[in-house]
Design a protein around this motif. Sequence first.
Motif, short mmCIF file in Angstrom:
data_model
loop_
_atom_site.label_atom_id
_atom_site.label_comp_id
_atom_site.label_asym_id
_atom_site.label_seq_id
_atom_site.Cartn_x
_atom_site.Cartn_y
_atom_site.Cartn_z
N PHE A 384 0.83 -1.21 0.00
CA PHE A 384 0.00 0.00 0.00
C PHE A 384 0.86 1.26 0.00
O PHE A 384 0.61 2.20 -0.77
CB PHE A 384 -0.93 0.01 1.21
CG PHE A 384 -1.82 1.22 1.28
CD1 PHE A 384 -2.97 1.30 0.51
CD2 PHE A 384 -1.49 2.28 2.11
CE1 PHE A 384 -3.78 2.42 0.56
CE2 PHE A 384 -2.30 3.40 2.18
CZ PHE A 384 -3.45 3.48 1.39
N TYR A 387 2.78 1.75 -3.56
CA TYR A 387 1.98 2.23 -4.69
C TYR A 387 1.32 3.58 -4.41
O TYR A 387 1.09 4.36 -5.33
CB TYR A 387 0.93 1.19 -5.08
CG TYR A 387 1.51 0.06 -5.88
CD1 TYR A 387 2.20 0.29 -7.06
CD2 TYR A 387 1.39 -1.26 -5.45
CE1 TYR A 387 2.74 -0.74 -7.80
CE2 TYR A 387 1.95 -2.31 -6.18
CZ TYR A 387 2.62 -2.04 -7.35
OH TYR A 387 3.18 -3.06 -8.08
N THR A 388 1.03 3.88 -3.16
CA THR A 388 0.48 5.21 -2.84
C THR A 388 1.52 6.29 -3.08
O THR A 388 1.22 7.36 -3.62
CB THR A 388 -0.02 5.26 -1.39
OG1 THR A 388 -1.02 4.26 -1.19
CG2 THR A 388 -0.62 6.62 -1.08
N ILE A 393 -2.60 9.83 -5.07
CA ILE A 393 -3.94 9.59 -4.57
C ILE A 393 -4.71 8.62 -5.46
O ILE A 393 -5.74 8.05 -5.05
CB ILE A 393 -4.72 10.93 -4.46
CG1 ILE A 393 -5.97 10.77 -3.59
CG2 ILE A 393 -5.06 11.46 -5.85
CD1 ILE A 393 -5.68 10.44 -2.16
N PHE A 395 -3.99 5.58 -6.37
CA PHE A 395 -4.03 4.21 -5.88
C PHE A 395 -5.08 4.01 -4.79
O PHE A 395 -5.92 3.11 -4.90
CB PHE A 395 -2.65 3.78 -5.39
CG PHE A 395 -2.59 2.35 -4.93
CD1 PHE A 395 -2.76 1.31 -5.83
CD2 PHE A 395 -2.36 2.05 -3.60
CE1 PHE A 395 -2.71 -0.01 -5.41
CE2 PHE A 395 -2.30 0.74 -3.17
CZ PHE A 395 -2.49 -0.29 -4.07
N PRO A 396 -5.09 4.82 -3.71
CA PRO A 396 -6.16 4.64 -2.71
C PRO A 396 -7.54 4.89 -3.30
O PRO A 396 -8.52 4.26 -2.88
CB PRO A 396 -5.83 5.65 -1.62
CG PRO A 396 -4.69 6.45 -2.08
CD PRO A 396 -4.09 5.79 -3.26
N LEU A 397 -7.63 5.78 -4.29
CA LEU A 397 -8.92 6.05 -4.93
C LEU A 397 -9.40 4.82 -5.70
O LEU A 397 -10.59 4.45 -5.62
CB LEU A 397 -8.80 7.25 -5.87
CG LEU A 397 -10.08 7.66 -6.61
CD1 LEU A 397 -11.17 8.05 -5.62
CD2 LEU A 397 -9.80 8.79 -7.59
N LEU A 399 -8.54 1.72 -5.11
CA LEU A 399 -8.90 0.72 -4.10
C LEU A 399 -10.28 0.98 -3.54
O LEU A 399 -11.09 0.05 -3.35
CB LEU A 399 -7.88 0.73 -2.97
CG LEU A 399 -6.53 0.06 -3.21
CD1 LEU A 399 -5.68 0.15 -1.95
CD2 LEU A 399 -6.70 -1.40 -3.62
N PHE A 400 -10.59 2.24 -3.28
CA PHE A 400 -11.89 2.60 -2.73
C PHE A 400 -13.01 2.27 -3.73
O PHE A 400 -14.04 1.70 -3.35
CB PHE A 400 -11.92 4.09 -2.39
CG PHE A 400 -13.27 4.59 -1.96
CD1 PHE A 400 -13.76 4.31 -0.69
CD2 PHE A 400 -14.06 5.32 -2.84
CE1 PHE A 400 -15.01 4.76 -0.29
CE2 PHE A 400 -15.31 5.77 -2.45
CZ PHE A 400 -15.79 5.49 -1.17
N SER A 403 -13.41 -1.51 -4.06
CA SER A 403 -14.03 -2.03 -2.83
C SER A 403 -15.51 -1.70 -2.79
O SER A 403 -16.34 -2.55 -2.42
CB SER A 403 -13.33 -1.45 -1.60
OG SER A 403 -11.97 -1.76 -1.59
N PHE A 427 -1.77 -7.87 1.02
CA PHE A 427 -1.57 -6.47 1.34
C PHE A 427 -0.65 -6.28 2.55
O PHE A 427 0.10 -5.30 2.61
CB PHE A 427 -2.91 -5.78 1.59
CG PHE A 427 -3.39 -4.99 0.41
CD1 PHE A 427 -3.03 -3.67 0.25
CD2 PHE A 427 -4.19 -5.58 -0.55
CE1 PHE A 427 -3.46 -2.95 -0.85
CE2 PHE A 427 -4.63 -4.88 -1.66
CZ PHE A 427 -4.26 -3.55 -1.81
#
Length: 459
Positions: A384, A387-388, A393, A395-397, A399-400, A403, A427
């Motif tokens: 995490f 890649y972040t 931003i 990558f977390p976007l 993932l969100f 998900s 992860f």
Amino acid sequence: MLSMRENKEKIYSSGILLSIVLIFFDAYEIFSIPISWIGMALLALLTLFEFKTMFSKNQKQILFYILLVILIPQLFFLYFFQTDNSQIIYLILRIFNIVSFAFVLMFSINYFKGVNITSFIKNLKYVIYIFSSLTLYIFVAQIYDLFEPYRNRSNTNYFNHSEQSIFWLSEPHRAMGTFREPVLLITFLLPLVLIYLYKNNEKIYFISFFSGIALGLSRSNYLKIFCVVILIYTLINYFLTKEIKIQFFVFVLTAFVFSTFGVLECNLNQDSVECLEYEEDISKIINRDSVIDSNDIDESLVDVGNDRLNVLRYFLTSLNDVRPTSFLEINIDLQKYSSVEINEEMYFSNRTLPKYLLERYSTKNFGTGNYSLTEYGINFQNLFVFYTKALGILFPLLLFLFSLDFLTKQKINLETSFFLLLILFFFIGPVEEVNSYYGLIIGLTYNLFINKEFVNEKI
């Protein structure tokens, strides 16, 4: 006569199994090429034959835009900064891992259906037995100086050309099998064991016990944490369904026992090559009549834990600057952050040294500390964070969004929960990148636990 389709499926099945075997020979290389990379490349190569059928038009467009966002910072860095061949190869491998992960993921989702998934799960038994046996043999061979194939691949620590560590002076010996580190053995073999134990409805206690011994001897905290998670999952499964998977209990119990009660190599074989190098320290350990100098003890386990905590501290302090950047640049930033204190120590130490030492040993470090931080790159050891920092931003976007899409389309039950646990396993693991092997396992588990047509199929 086999039909053309049956021949193709047979080639794919053999190619996938061969790729897994090659990937598992992580500690070895041929002509300076790691054998595990050859396995990863072979796995990715298989997907090219099905490229047209793997992706829909929308999926191809999404993949194109994601790759474009990834490539722009890399090209920017290459254009404005001077790089050598090793750095260019590093960037190519990082991009290859992402592309191969996406390709193999979609390939495995399309391939593992019906007969293919049933025969593959059955073949996992042989993979588990082979590499569990190799792990146990190599564990004994390292203690008693028996024959073991030469580990010619560099270690995963800071030093580029250092040999792999197969000896622990003050710690119980640890199983690592055909991998460079015990934790890598867990990362790659444990998912196969869990999948096989979960989907096999027969009484398979021996393979649970056998693989539990092999993985337990790694003494990995990563294994212990996930065994606790699996145990909790098994208990929840029992309370909800009144069915109990005894093979999970056998595996978890065995792994815990053998990871808790270890053996010192030099207690079993004081004449081993490594023990003779530390004869004085070994006698102190055995006699217990004096304190061992901490400077003589291999503290790699402590260093690894500190390294991972340091990565998290670096990530938290840099959250105000989360933007897409080059894979090379984030490693340089982490290295600078980690080497601040040691650089200060070098400065003050060298200022007080005699002039002739400064002139003769201008790059020599005097004092204490991890001076390798000033020269060698550092692994993030956290997918995490890696890649972040690289993708910003985005990558977390992503993932969100993935998900959210998953949770809105799928009903959360025991099957989907087990699938999510395996995603979590990757992860929190020590491998900082996705790769073709991860794509294979995630695609396989998606069909086993999410694709309703095959979830309830008996293996």
